[in-house]
Design a protein around this motif. Structure first.
Motif, short mmCIF file in Angstrom:
data_model
loop_
_atom_site.label_atom_id
_atom_site.label_comp_id
_atom_site.label_asym_id
_atom_site.label_seq_id
_atom_site.Cartn_x
_atom_site.Cartn_y
_atom_site.Cartn_z
N LYS A 121 31.98 -25.01 7.29
CA LYS A 121 30.53 -25.72 6.59
C LYS A 121 30.58 -24.69 5.94
O LYS A 121 29.51 -23.63 6.44
N ASP A 157 25.35 -37.02 2.98
CA ASP A 157 24.22 -36.80 3.79
C ASP A 157 22.56 -37.01 3.47
O ASP A 157 21.98 -37.55 4.62
N ASP A 190 29.13 -27.86 1.64
CA ASP A 190 27.41 -29.01 1.60
C ASP A 190 26.37 -28.36 0.26
O ASP A 190 26.22 -27.43 0.45
N GLU A 226 30.32 -32.03 0.95
CA GLU A 226 28.53 -32.92 1.35
C GLU A 226 27.79 -32.54 -0.18
O GLU A 226 27.22 -32.05 -0.20
MG MG Z 1 23.79 -31.45 4.52
#
Ligand code: MG
Length: 366
Positions: A160, A240, A189, A215
């Motif tokens: 990520k 998230d 993210d 994300e």
């Molecule tokens: Mg996050």
């Protein structure tokens, strides 16, 4: 069996390298160790990470919440009375991670009392999980070097990548990473840091390099921005910060803004995380176990949850945050090692928590 006492011990763990993300930099983990004691001598343990910028909690506020609200509700109750516990938690808004930690500690007791590991108690789907490593925001080559080193040392093949500070740099970083690691899972993210047009630039580059998902590129309150991204990208979006509880998950899914939902056991404990798994299964929404900057204690809980459920075991899980911290509270071999990019849950009853007394006395701040 009855709960007799709840101890809350604040502790601080230094980071190896500060983790930069859109919106801030994490330099130290300020967590609370929660220990639920019973009249049969069993003790359930879990950690609550304070993340004021996400949940409005501090170490001091968590201690106060337990003292004022949650300990009076739980002491004298059955530690397996999860439904009653959550009825009490629901009387108080927010305070997500301390509620989550209490729930996990109670599950630890339940597993110990039954003599089974929590992953079997919860579902028993698998025993090992593929691990994702999180690269903090940085220069493209530095992020690629970090990912390469982690892959070499632990066999990790899922990464990520933090984005959302500078979209042009994000685009360059994605191409650099893909060139360095042609055959790994990559996702980004944005931590809600991008506007819709910058998000689309990053997502377009992500589509080109075969990014798995993205994300939270755009803030949950920017509804037009989220709609624009949804309309124009072919990259699946994972929720998230917009999916902190089942009601928020329902909203984001109904609006068509997320195709995956991140679950943080630190945020929703085991019980509410299971509710989210069921909610998402009914709608064919994928789940990913995400990290709340957990130390080894929190990762141990997330590992049990991940392997217990088909949905969470089917995706790589963010169980590698401890590789970036220099300290923890557990005995050195209490968290299973990452071998070939995977972590295998132990068969010890409950969570198998083994606290290191010397580490606890060194890092506690009370
Ligand atoms: Mg996050």
């Amino acid at each position: 069996m009855q709960i007799t006492r709840i101890d809350c011990i604040p502790f601080n763990l230094p980071m190896k390298n500060p983790v930069r993300y859109a919106g801030g930099t994490l330099t130290v983990s300020e967590h609370v160790l929660v220990q639920v004691h019973t009249d049969e001598g069993l003790i359930g343990s879990a950690e609550a990470p304070s993340r004021p910028f996400f949940y409005g909690e501090s170490q001091a506020s968590m201690l106060a919440a337990v003292r004022q609200w949650f300990a009076p509700a739980l002491v004298g109750q059955d530690p397996m009375g999860f439904e009653r516990a959550w009825a009490a938690f629901d009387q108080v808004e927010h305070n997500d991670t301390i509620k989550g930690a209490l729930d996990i500690a109670m599950h630890d007791i339940a597993g110990q009392a039954m003599g089974v590991p929590c992953h079997r108690l919860l579902g028993g789907w698998d025993t090992s999980a593929r691990v994702t490593y999180i690269c903090g925001y940085g220069a493209p080559q530095a992020m690629a070097d970090e990912a390469l080193a982690v892959r070499e040392r632990y066999g990790i093949d899922s990464f990520k990548l933090k984005v959302g500070v500078d979209a042009r740099q994000d685009v360059a970083m994605l191409h650099t990473l893909r060139q360095a690691l042609p055959d790994v899972t990559l996702y980004v993210d944005g931590n809600s840091g991008l506007n819709a047009s910058d998000a689309l630039r990053v997502l377009d580059a992500g589509y080109e390099i075969g990014m798995a998902w993205a994300e939270e590129p755009v803030h949950r309150d920017d509804r037009p921005g989220r709609a624009l991204v949804q309309k124009h990208t072919r990259v699946p979006i994972m929720g998230d910060e917009s999916c902190r509880n089942p009601a928020e998950v329902a909203r984001e899914v109904a609006d068509g803004f997320v195709q995956l939902v991140g679950i943080k056991t630190a945020r929703t404990g085991f019980r509410i995380s299971r509710n989210i798994v069921a909610q998402c299964a009914a709608l064919r929404i994928r789940n990913v176990i995400a990290s709340q900057g957990d130390s080894t204690l929190g990762i141990l809980a997330a590992l049990h949850f991940t392997v217990a459920h088909r949905a969470t075991a089917s995706q790589p899980a963010e169980l590698g945050f401890h590789l970036n911290t220099v300290a923890d509270l557990l005995e050195d071999d209490a968290l299973p090692p990452i071998v070939g990019g995977r972590m295998r849950a132990s068969e010890a009853p409950g969570l198998g928590v083994r606290l290191d007394a010397a580490k606890l006395s060194r890092y506690r701040v009370d």
